[in-house]
Design a protein around this motif. Structure first.
Motif, mmCIF file in Angstrom:
data_model
loop_
_atom_site.group_PDB
_atom_site.id
_atom_site.type_symbol
_atom_site.label_atom_id
_atom_site.label_comp_id
_atom_site.label_asym_id
_atom_site.label_seq_id
_atom_site.Cartn_x
_atom_site.Cartn_y
_atom_site.Cartn_z
ATOM 1 N N UNK A 1 -22.785 6.986 -13.390
ATOM 2 C CA UNK A 1 -21.907 5.819 -13.377
ATOM 3 C C UNK A 1 -22.613 4.581 -13.883
ATOM 4 N N UNK A 2 -23.869 4.414 -13.536
ATOM 5 C CA UNK A 2 -24.532 3.158 -13.859
ATOM 6 C C UNK A 2 -25.381 3.231 -15.103
ATOM 7 N N UNK A 3 -25.478 4.399 -15.740
ATOM 8 C CA UNK A 3 -26.428 4.562 -16.828
ATOM 9 C C UNK A 3 -25.729 4.269 -18.145
ATOM 10 N N UNK A 4 -26.239 3.342 -18.935
ATOM 11 C CA UNK A 4 -25.614 3.111 -20.240
ATOM 12 C C UNK A 4 -26.031 4.189 -21.230
ATOM 13 N N UNK A 5 -25.065 4.751 -21.930
ATOM 14 C CA UNK A 5 -25.361 5.838 -22.852
ATOM 15 C C UNK A 5 -25.444 5.351 -24.288
ATOM 16 N N UNK A 6 -25.372 4.073 -24.534
ATOM 17 C CA UNK A 6 -25.483 3.597 -25.896
ATOM 18 C C UNK A 6 -24.996 2.156 -25.961
ATOM 19 N N UNK B 1 -28.387 -4.596 -36.915
ATOM 20 C CA UNK B 1 -27.437 -5.027 -35.894
ATOM 21 C C UNK B 1 -26.347 -5.888 -36.498
ATOM 22 N N UNK B 2 -26.684 -6.611 -37.552
ATOM 23 C CA UNK B 2 -25.667 -7.493 -38.101
ATOM 24 C C UNK B 2 -24.748 -6.771 -39.061
ATOM 25 N N UNK B 3 -25.156 -5.611 -39.537
ATOM 26 C CA UNK B 3 -24.318 -4.824 -40.433
ATOM 27 C C UNK B 3 -23.111 -4.323 -39.656
ATOM 28 N N UNK B 4 -21.931 -4.321 -40.279
ATOM 29 C CA UNK B 4 -20.733 -4.004 -39.494
ATOM 30 C C UNK B 4 -20.612 -2.513 -39.228
ATOM 31 N N UNK B 5 -20.912 -1.682 -40.244
ATOM 32 C CA UNK B 5 -20.729 -0.249 -40.008
ATOM 33 C C UNK B 5 -21.909 0.313 -39.238
ATOM 34 N N UNK B 6 -23.135 -0.044 -39.681
ATOM 35 C CA UNK B 6 -24.300 0.529 -39.019
ATOM 36 C C UNK B 6 -24.407 0.030 -37.584
ATOM 37 N N UNK B 7 -23.913 -1.163 -37.348
ATOM 38 C CA UNK B 7 -24.025 -1.708 -36.006
ATOM 39 C C UNK B 7 -23.236 -0.920 -34.982
ATOM 40 N N UNK B 8 -22.247 -0.155 -35.478
ATOM 41 C CA UNK B 8 -21.474 0.621 -34.518
ATOM 42 C C UNK B 8 -22.172 1.925 -34.145
ATOM 43 N N UNK B 9 -22.828 2.553 -35.125
ATOM 44 C CA UNK B 9 -23.326 3.890 -34.813
ATOM 45 C C UNK B 9 -24.841 3.949 -34.692
ATOM 46 N N UNK B 10 -25.563 3.025 -35.353
ATOM 47 C CA UNK B 10 -27.025 3.192 -35.349
ATOM 48 C C UNK B 10 -27.675 3.047 -33.981
ATOM 49 N N UNK B 11 -27.340 2.045 -33.155
ATOM 50 C CA UNK B 11 -28.060 1.947 -31.873
ATOM 51 C C UNK B 11 -27.872 3.178 -31.003
ATOM 52 N N UNK B 12 -26.602 3.643 -30.885
ATOM 53 C CA UNK B 12 -26.389 4.819 -30.045
ATOM 54 C C UNK B 12 -27.084 6.042 -30.627
ATOM 55 N N UNK B 13 -27.013 6.159 -31.961
ATOM 56 C CA UNK B 13 -27.674 7.313 -32.580
ATOM 57 C C UNK B 13 -29.170 7.296 -32.348
ATOM 58 N N UNK B 14 -29.768 6.107 -32.457
ATOM 59 C CA UNK B 14 -31.198 5.972 -32.242
ATOM 60 C C UNK B 14 -31.564 6.374 -30.813
ATOM 61 N N UNK B 15 -30.737 5.944 -29.872
ATOM 62 C CA UNK B 15 -31.018 6.293 -28.480
ATOM 63 C C UNK B 15 -30.915 7.799 -28.275
ATOM 64 N N UNK B 16 -29.895 8.426 -28.891
ATOM 65 C CA UNK B 16 -29.738 9.876 -28.705
ATOM 66 C C UNK B 16 -30.942 10.617 -29.297
#
Lengths: 374, 346, 136
Positions: free
Chosen positions: B102-107, B278-293
């Motif tokens: 519940x408390x863990x952010x996944x991305x 982070x400022x890129x619109x498309x990469x900003x949506x998928x890159x952080x979560x992908x990097x974490x995974x």
């Protein structure tokens, strides 16, 4: 064991079916918490009646039965039986056959020790060690397969010699297998020496002293790990062992670590013996000249008499006492297996240790219960 | 982030919450199945053999076959087992991991340069909460082992307590060191404050202590004395059949995934990406979560590989390791972290 | 501390797997592998030494025609695969060398009923295809 249990004691059976045993036997433990207070062994779950069966089969059929006393070291069992019968018959196999028998005995010793090391690693939780050792063992079994035609239960020896000569290309293949094996055994030894968890589980655990071992009749790597340099290949040489140069591997500590170390050193000694044999093997016939013994065994009436012959099994000293009454079937064959006395040494060693150490100590004895029960 | 809901849609909110919860639980079970597949394939690679290779391409459907097998097995209960403990232990095992989830952010997603972490709730003390809730699983394990009326399970139960008591302390202290250096107990803050200098470079000793304590907490080899297969048959879960065993098995793997998430968020920099992504619109949506995974999968592979590469400790050596060796190291790390935090803050 | 173990494990990941994909790829047999025996009917004299030697009494001597379609019958061995050890003693003891070792060990030998396991002299001489009758 069945006296009144204290409030915090319980009896646990490491029973006939257990993942950690090399064969079925029942180990009754009386535990106080995690410490073993009393221990007891019950055998007999895999008794097949081999000695009785041998009384009803001829000597030639007996070779296939004796194969199955311990299926991992079948060739050494055959060697003992055939050696006994040859002493009664008064024949001696020629040099080339003796060298071939020594080659096969040492190959069997290598693969049995590899399996023993792998199983020991598995019993202390290192499951991958079993897989590493089995992978190396496959190469050695391939060599044995090239010569005898089977990986297990070979029925390869005959009275007065062996069934077939060494195939072409055996020497080159064997030398290349030994090169890889030497590197792998060095890797395994380094893994055992530098691994801190392994050392904590085995150094100082299950210490067997030389006096207790000699009193109980223990032999083989377990005895040599306590410092007693007793090896039948040196004390009572049979076949061509007196022409070969090797040393008896001993350690002084007597704990689980020493036993594993003795087995690793013995693998190296066996490779050295094999290289000498492949160099020195003479040409010549496979069966004694002038007799009717050959690949086709004649109808044998073995002269009456009693004889005792012992060989160095990878697990210890294997002996057979054979009584013949002049017919074509033995009157009585008494088999002295190496693992039965080693199992008797187990209860005194595990009293006072924890349950986890029971697995470690029993695994370092490296036994085959099928041979203890026969 | 708050969403403003028009009034005529208000009665639907509980339904939406329920569906989102179920979808999340479905994802996490699929993730656990993926972790089991990864374990079987990686262990097969270490042992130079092939893992599952016949059911589905690369054996991906093997877990589906295993789940069908577990569902269709007979449910046995030993004769004198304690019904209350035996039947209800699964609730504690699974409840602990779901409460952690519940408390863990996944991305996270970056929309217009603003960071929105993907977590079900965001608490101010989320790291402390995750710590506390992960210790609930010990109740589940003890309930199973004690209520089974089996001597092997009993030995496993008591070993479990000895192990967990010893390793919660270094785990907590190393987490507190990270929180003290960052100045907040919120896991989102800890993760964002790392920037591009990850905590593993600032506190290597803390990472080591945390990793070892986490392996002991999850009950993975070399710390799995409670289920050591060679001595105790199957240890604490000997008497569980069918899907009861399946739920305990899955709870262990979900705990492993969530533990890897913790390591990635606390020490490996979370989802931080350089500014231009982070400022890129498309990469900003998928890159952080992908990097974490990617980081989570890497930590998972290290945990799985360690299981198949080292032997197992004895239980008294485990307790000895925690109290005499890990605890002083954790305290040393706390001192270092506080000093470093003051220096960096000043 | 445990680094050597981890290094060895990582090195193993790069090695190819040693699993044999049976039954798509049949196992490689050595030259001396002992499978089902092959009978040479022209050499067999029906003496019965092989039947006496067999440790499990798996061989029986039965009457069979000397060639397919012939009316003359002689005594030939019949081997019960269910009891055979594949030890090769019958091959070694034959005075005329009529028996030799084939390489079949699973295909055509795994049957459902006991009467199909009795390898008649026709099957041993490979006059009849082994795999027929391989039904469940």
């Amino acid at each position: 064991m069945e006296e009144q249990l204290e409030p915090n004691e319980m009896i646990v059976h490491l029973g006939p079916q257990h993942p950690m045993q090399p064969g079925p036997f029942r180990l009754n433990l009386r535990l106080k918490g995690e410490t073993v207070v009393d221990a007891d062994i019950e055998l007999g779950f895999i008794h097949k009646g081999i000695e009785k069966i041998l009384e009803n089969k001829t000597y030639l059929q007996g070779i296939t039965i004796v194969d199955r006393i311990c299926y991992l070291v079948a060739l050494v069992n055959e060697e003992c039986f055939v050696g006994c019968t040859e002493k009664l018959l008064g024949i001696k196999p020629p040099e080339r056959s003796q060298y071939i028998r020594v080659i096969l005995d040492e190959l069997t010793r290598i693969q049995s020790h590899l399996l023993g090391m792998g199983e020991f690693g598995e019993f202390i939780g290192f499951v991958s060690m079993f897989m590493y050792a089995i992978r190396e063992r496959e190469e050695v079994l391939g060599l044995i397969d090239m010569v005898t035609g089977a990986r297990v239960t070979h029925s390869y020896l005959k009275f007065g010699g062996v069934r077939d000569d060494l195939p072409d290309g055996f020497k080159e293949k064997a030398l290349s297998v030994f090169n890889n094996l030497k590197k792998s055994v060095d890797d395994f030894e380094e893994m055992f020496h530098t691994d801190r968890i392994f050392r904590e589980r085995t150094v100082g655990v299950g210490v067997l002293t030389a006096d207790v071992a000699k009193n109980l009749g223990v032999s083989g790597p377990v005895l040599r790990a306590t410092g007693v340099p007793f090896d039948i290949r040196k004390n009572e040489p049979y076949l061509v062992y007196k022409d070969l140069d090797f040393k008896v591997c001993t350690e002084t500590a007597g704990d689980c670590f020493a036993r594993v170390q003795v087995r690793i050193n013995e693998i190296r000694e066996s490779i050295y013996i094999l290289e000498q044999c492949l160099d020195q093997i003479p040409g010549g016939p496979l069966f004694p000249e002038g007799t009717m013994y050959g690949r086709r065994t004649p109808v044998m009436r073995v002269p009456a008499g009693e004889v005792f012959h012992r060989v160095e099994d990878p697990r210890g000293e294997m002996g057979m006492y054979m009584i013949s009454d002049g017919s074509d079937k033995p009157y009585r064959v008494k088999i002295r297996g190496p693992y039965y006395p080693t199992l008797q040494a187990l209860p005194p060693l595990i009293i006072g240790t924890t349950v986890a150490d029971v697995a470690s100590i029993s695994g370092s004895m490296d036994g085959c219960t099928s041979e203890a029960d026969r | 982030m708050t969403i403003v809901v028009p009034e005529y849609l208000a009665p639907l909110i509980p339904w939406v919450r329920g569906i989102v919860g179920l979808v999340l639980i479905g994802f996490i079970f699929v993730g656990a199945m993926g972790a089991v597949w990864l374990e079987r394939k990686l262990s097969a690679d270490i042992q130079t053999r092939m893992g599952p290779c016949r059911v589905g391409k690369y054996g991906l459907l093997q877990l589906v076959a295993d789940a069908i097998k577990l569902f269709t097995k007979e449910d046995l209960k030993p004769l004198n087992a304690d019904s209350l403990l035996f039947n209800n232990a699964n609730i504690f095992m699974l409840g602990s991991v779901f409460l952690m989830l519940v408390a863990l952010p996944v991305g996270a997603v970056f929309i217009n340069g603003v960071e929105y972490p993907l977590a079900v709730t965001q608490m101010d003390i989320s790291v402390l909460y995750i710590e506390a809730v992960s210790a609930l699983s010990i109740f589940g394990i003890f309930m199973v082992a004690y209520g089974s009326n089996n001597k092997y399970s009993l030995l496993g139960a008591f070993r479990n307590f000895a192990r967990m008591v010893g390793y919660e302390v270094p785990l907590g202290i190393s987490v507190i060191s990270v929180a003290a250096m960052t100045g907040s107990l919120n896991i989102v803050d800890i993760s964002s404050a790392q920037g591009l200098h990850w905590n593993i470079f600032l506190q290597p000793l803390g990472c080591f202590v945390f990793f070892v304590s986490l392996m002991a907490d999850m009950g993975r080899l070399p710390f799995d004395q409670n289920e050591s297969e060679e001595e105790l048959i199957a240890g604490w879960i000997t008497e569980y059949c069918g899907m009861r065993f399946g739920l305990g098995f899955f709870a262990e793997y979900i705990h492993m995934i969530l533990g890897s998430f913790l390591v990635a968020l606390l020490f490996l920099g979370g989802w931080n990406v350089p500014g231009f992504i982070a400022n890129n619109s498309v990469l900003g949506l998928i890159a952080p979560t992908g990097f974490l995974i990617v980081k989570v999968v890497f930590v998972l592979m290290v945990i799985i590989g360690l299981r198949w590469a080292v032997p197992r400790f004895r239980i008294d050596q485990v307790v000895d390791l925690s109290w005499k060796k890990l605890l002083p190291l954790a305290l040393l790390n706390l001192v270092w972290a506080v000093g470093l935090g003051l220096y960096l803050g000043a | 501390m445990v680094l050597k173990n981890i290094k060895y494990a990582i090195r193993n990941i790069t090695r190819p797997p040693v699993t044999r994909m049976y039954p798509e790829k049949p196992s490689e047999l050595s030259d001396r592998f002992r499978g089902l025996q092959i009978l040479d009917k022209s050499k067999c004299i029906g003496c019965g030494i092989c039947a006496n030697t067999c440790p499990n009494a798996a061989i029986k001597i039965v009457k069979a025609p000397i060639a397919p379609g012939s009316s003359k019958q002689r005594w030939f061995p019949q081997i019960d695969i269910g009891h055979c050890l594949f030890c090769g003693l019958c091959i070694d003891q034959c005075p005329k060398g009529a028996l030799s070792s084939g390489k079949e060990y699973a295909k055509g030998l795994v049957k459902w009923h006991h009467k199909d396991l009795l390898m008649t002299p026709e099957k041993l001489a490979r006059e009849v295809d082994l795999e027929k009758g391989d039904e469940r």
